[in-house]
Design a protein around this motif. Structure first.
Motif, PDB file in Angstrom:
ATOM      1  N   THR A 148       5.857   7.562   1.536  1.00  0.00           N
ATOM      2  CA  THR A 148       5.302   6.743   0.467  1.00  0.00           C
ATOM      3  C   THR A 148       6.203   6.882  -0.753  1.00  0.00           C
ATOM      4  OG1 THR A 148       3.877   8.562  -0.258  1.00  0.00           O
ATOM      5  CG2 THR A 148       2.941   6.961   1.292  1.00  0.00           C
ATOM      6  N   LEU A 149       6.026   6.009  -1.712  1.00  0.00           N
ATOM      7  CA  LEU A 149       6.908   6.016  -2.875  1.00  0.00           C
ATOM      8  C   LEU A 149       6.233   5.236  -3.997  1.00  0.00           C
ATOM      9  CD1 LEU A 149       9.881   7.160  -3.049  1.00  0.00           C
ATOM     10  CD2 LEU A 149      10.599   4.778  -3.093  1.00  0.00           C
TER      11      LEU A 149
ATOM     12  N   PRO B 220       0.804  -1.239   0.000  1.00  0.00           N
ATOM     13  CA  PRO B 220       0.000   0.000   0.000  1.00  0.00           C
ATOM     14  C   PRO B 220       0.832   1.281   0.000  1.00  0.00           C
ATOM     15  CG  PRO B 220      -0.997  -1.595   1.469  1.00  0.00           C
ATOM     16  CD  PRO B 220       0.312  -2.190   1.013  1.00  0.00           C
ATOM     17  N   ARG B 221       1.975   1.267   0.630  1.00  0.00           N
ATOM     18  CA  ARG B 221       2.745   2.515   0.704  1.00  0.00           C
ATOM     19  C   ARG B 221       3.440   2.858  -0.610  1.00  0.00           C
ATOM     20  NH1 ARG B 221       8.394   1.950   4.070  1.00  0.00           N
ATOM     21  NH2 ARG B 221       9.197   0.070   3.073  1.00  0.00           N
TER      22      ARG B 221
ATOM     23  N   GLY C  61       0.207  13.688 -11.292  1.00  0.00           N
ATOM     24  CA  GLY C  61       1.035  14.006 -12.448  1.00  0.00           C
ATOM     25  C   GLY C  61       1.667  12.765 -13.049  1.00  0.00           C
ATOM     26  N   GLU C  62       1.246  11.592 -12.620  1.00  0.00           N
ATOM     27  CA  GLU C  62       1.760  10.307 -13.109  1.00  0.00           C
ATOM     28  C   GLU C  62       0.759   9.241 -12.684  1.00  0.00           C
ATOM     29  OE1 GLU C  62       4.770   8.953  -9.560  1.00  0.00           O
ATOM     30  OE2 GLU C  62       5.381  10.679 -10.781  1.00  0.00           O
ATOM     31  N   TRP C  63       0.980   8.016 -13.127  1.00  0.00           N
ATOM     32  CA  TRP C  63       0.138   6.897 -12.729  1.00  0.00           C
ATOM     33  C   TRP C  63       0.841   6.082 -11.648  1.00  0.00           C
ATOM     34  CZ3 TRP C  63      -4.826   6.296 -14.339  1.00  0.00           C
ATOM     35  CH2 TRP C  63      -5.220   7.021 -15.475  1.00  0.00           C
ATOM     36  N   ALA C  64       0.049   5.493 -10.776  1.00  0.00           N
ATOM     37  CA  ALA C  64       0.575   4.626  -9.720  1.00  0.00           C
ATOM     38  C   ALA C  64      -0.345   3.405  -9.605  1.00  0.00           C
ATOM     39  CB  ALA C  64       0.640   5.374  -8.387  1.00  0.00           C
ATOM     40  N   PRO C  65       0.146   2.295  -9.083  1.00  0.00           N
ATOM     41  CA  PRO C  65      -0.723   1.115  -8.920  1.00  0.00           C
ATOM     42  C   PRO C  65      -1.871   1.415  -7.959  1.00  0.00           C
ATOM     43  CG  PRO C  65       1.590   0.511  -8.699  1.00  0.00           C
ATOM     44  CD  PRO C  65       1.542   2.011  -8.697  1.00  0.00           C
ATOM     45  N   TYR C  66      -3.070   1.073  -8.373  1.00  0.00           N
ATOM     46  CA  TYR C  66      -4.237   1.220  -7.501  1.00  0.00           C
ATOM     47  C   TYR C  66      -4.707  -0.125  -6.956  1.00  0.00           C
ATOM     48  CZ  TYR C  66      -8.692   3.071  -5.776  1.00  0.00           C
ATOM     49  OH  TYR C  66      -9.753   3.447  -4.980  1.00  0.00           O
TER      50      TYR C  66
ATOM     51  N   ALA D 268      -4.956   0.859   5.569  1.00  0.00           N
ATOM     52  CA  ALA D 268      -3.516   0.793   5.823  1.00  0.00           C
ATOM     53  C   ALA D 268      -2.871   2.160   5.675  1.00  0.00           C
ATOM     54  CB  ALA D 268      -2.863  -0.204   4.880  1.00  0.00           C
ATOM     55  N   ILE D 269      -3.264   2.896   4.647  1.00  0.00           N
ATOM     56  CA  ILE D 269      -2.614   4.168   4.346  1.00  0.00           C
ATOM     57  C   ILE D 269      -2.983   5.251   5.349  1.00  0.00           C
ATOM     58  CG2 ILE D 269      -2.500   6.016   2.628  1.00  0.00           C
ATOM     59  CD1 ILE D 269      -2.791   3.778   0.488  1.00  0.00           C
TER      60      ILE D 269
END
Length: 525
Positions: A320-321, A302-303, A362-367, A374-375
């Protein structure tokens, strides 16, 4: 009960060697084989411990900011980036195709050793459980089948990514015969197939899907792994095309058993199948995965679903990263006008809403790995990681049937099943019509495209490039269009050109130094 595998996680930390004759005092951090297998409960615990690691501790869990081990393939493909690559070099050197056995020795040695640790424990169980008392015959066969499954799973990973590897099927219980040479890949694959066939035919494995089978290995999981193994063997480097028929048979057996199904969409996009997969660990699409329980061992993924520069109020991670960021060239593989998977908050997301504010990435991240609890509350992920889903079974079947029997209506049906769910507002008849009349190669390339899109966060992109020797090329002006070009001589999305040797990882330098019987893969000397 769920999370049974976690009860005995501590067993995985113990060495399985018998060193009493060598040492005058037994080390207090080790358990001898006699002690470990001194009772049926202990032997069961040994096998249960295999569930914790799966393919070596940390192989699928993101852990530190270097990303999970399995993410290396995404970086090698050039389609995924790691925001933390300035701190953990493996992402950067993978994109640069500078995967040196010395520079990345620690990384690859952890991968190599983790896999062989699981194999060693499986070997111990396979050797000693048959002669132990206190088991029913059904329980004994089930435990042996589970041990063989994990041995096969780990050897499959090793042989795919490293090529020829030492094949060890007996416990190493002393200091003799510890320098083992590499075994030819065909022999390693034969052992994998033997283990899986034994598990399927002799192992008393449950028929239900993984979650409904108490999260223990099932017939479906073993047959799915077997189908994947045969598909890999049919491609490069073995090119044993007769294995397409075997892959078709194994995948078809999972489908015809009728135990698994694709998760269906709900009434809204928030209740889409992909969001159901994100928020539930109990569904018939779940074939095999790695379990997590935040109270015992949490999932860190999740992070890595939020970029580090984005700090919405209440976030409970110190940092987070976005460690597995799909770059634009990957996102272009999806047609945004028809494909639900590329819409925000499906497989990926590019913004988050919190306390009335919208934070744009400004970008895509895993959803798919995003867990709100958790977050923003616990800082401890609890969702399981799916290694195999039924969608992949359908895609394996479609490709293998097309290669071995032609583009049949059965093959078309399986590919259409996956595409129909993604193209949620497109009539299925239109999807089927587009697939009808394709040549074998055209149809197989459609399967490859669907694997690229559907299995984006199941870490298949590099394995598919290795297996097909084809590199997917996308187009900003024609989103959803993909062509395939020979990977050798092709440049990745970071301007680096692939050579033949890049398609296998180097043997870790520590292993070469400590085992003179090993030889390095060509190109890394």
């Amino acid at each position: 009960m769920k999370k049974l595998a976690l009860i005995v996680v501590v067993l995985g930390c113990f060495a399985l060697s018998s060193c009493q004759d060598f040492l005058t005092e037994s080390p207090k951090d080790q358990i001898s084989t006699d002690q470990l297998l001194g009772s049926p409960d202990a032997a069961s615990g040994l096998v249960n411990g295999l569930y914790r690691d799966g393919q070596g501790a940390g192989f699928y869990n993101s852990g530190g900011f270097g990303g999970a081990d399995v993410m290396m393939g995404g970086y090698m493909s050039g389609f995924f980036d790691n925001e933390g690559k300035g701190e953990r070099i493996q992402g950067q050197v993978a994109q640069d195709l500078q995967v040196d056995p010395e520079i990345l020795n620690q990384f690859f040695d952890g991968w190599w050793s983790g896999h062989y640790d699981v194999i060693a424990r499986a070997n111990t169980a396979i050797k000693y459980i048959p002669d132990m008392n206190g088991f029913s015959e059904d329980e004994r066969q089930r435990l042996l089948a589970e041990a063989r499954f994990f041995r096969a799973l780990n050897y499959f990973s090793l042989v795919k990514f490293f090529g020829d590897v030492p094949l060890i099927t007996e416990p190493i219980e002393g200091l003799t015969n510890i320098e083992v040479a590499r075994t030819g890949s065909d022999a390693v694959y034969s052992q994998i197939i033997n283990d899986l066939n034994w598990a399927i035919n002799e192992g008393n494995l449950g028929a239900q899907p993984f979650p409904m089978n108490n999260y223990r290995i099932t017939q479906g999981a073993a047959r799915t792994l077997l189908a994947d193994v045969h598909l890999q063997m049919a491609g490069y480097p073995l090119q044993a095309s007769e294995h397409y028929a075997d892959a078709a048979d194994a995948a078809r057996s999972v489908i015809q058993a009728g135990q698994h199904a694709l998760v269906e969409h709900g009434e809204t996009v928030e209740e889409s199948a992909y969001n159901k997969l994100r928020t539930s660990d109990v569904d018939p699409e779940f074939v095999y995965g790695i379990e997590y329980n935040p109270e015992i061992a949490s999932n860190d993924n999740p992070r890595i679903t939020i970029p580090g520069v984005i700090r919405p109020p209440g976030i409970n991670y110190g940092r987070t990263l976005n460690a597995y960021r799909p770059i634009q060239e990957y996102i272009w593989a999806y047609d945004p006008d028809v494909d639900l998977r590329v819409q925000n908050k499906q497989l990926f997301h590019n913004s988050i809403e919190r306390e009335g504010q919208t934070f744009e990435f400004g970008e895509w991240a895993p959803y798919l790995w995003f867990e709100e609890e958790a977050i923003f509350e616990t800082g401890l992920g609890g969702r399981d990681i799916r290694v195999y889903r039924y969608a992949e079974v359908l895609l394996i079947a479609a490709e293998a049937i097309a290669r071995s029997e032609g583009v049949t209506q059965e093959a078309i049906t399986y590919l259409a099943d996956v595409r129909d769910r993604a193209y949620w507002q497109t009539d299925r008849s239109a999807i089927v019509a587009e697939l009808n009349g394709l040549s074998e190669q055209e149809f197989v390339e459609e399967v490859w495209k669907e694997r690229l899109r559907e299995l984006a966060l199941n870490f298949k992109v590099w394995s598919d490039i290795q297996r097909t020797r084809q590199y997917p090329v996308t187009d900003e002006d024609n989103k959803g269009e993909i062509i395939f070009e020979d990977v050798i001589g092709h440049s990745n999305n970071w301007g680096q050109t692939y050579e033949e040797y890049h398609l296998l990882y180097p043997i870790p330098d520590d292993e070469i130094q400590t085992n003179p019987a090993l030889e390095q893969n060509p190109g890394y000397n």
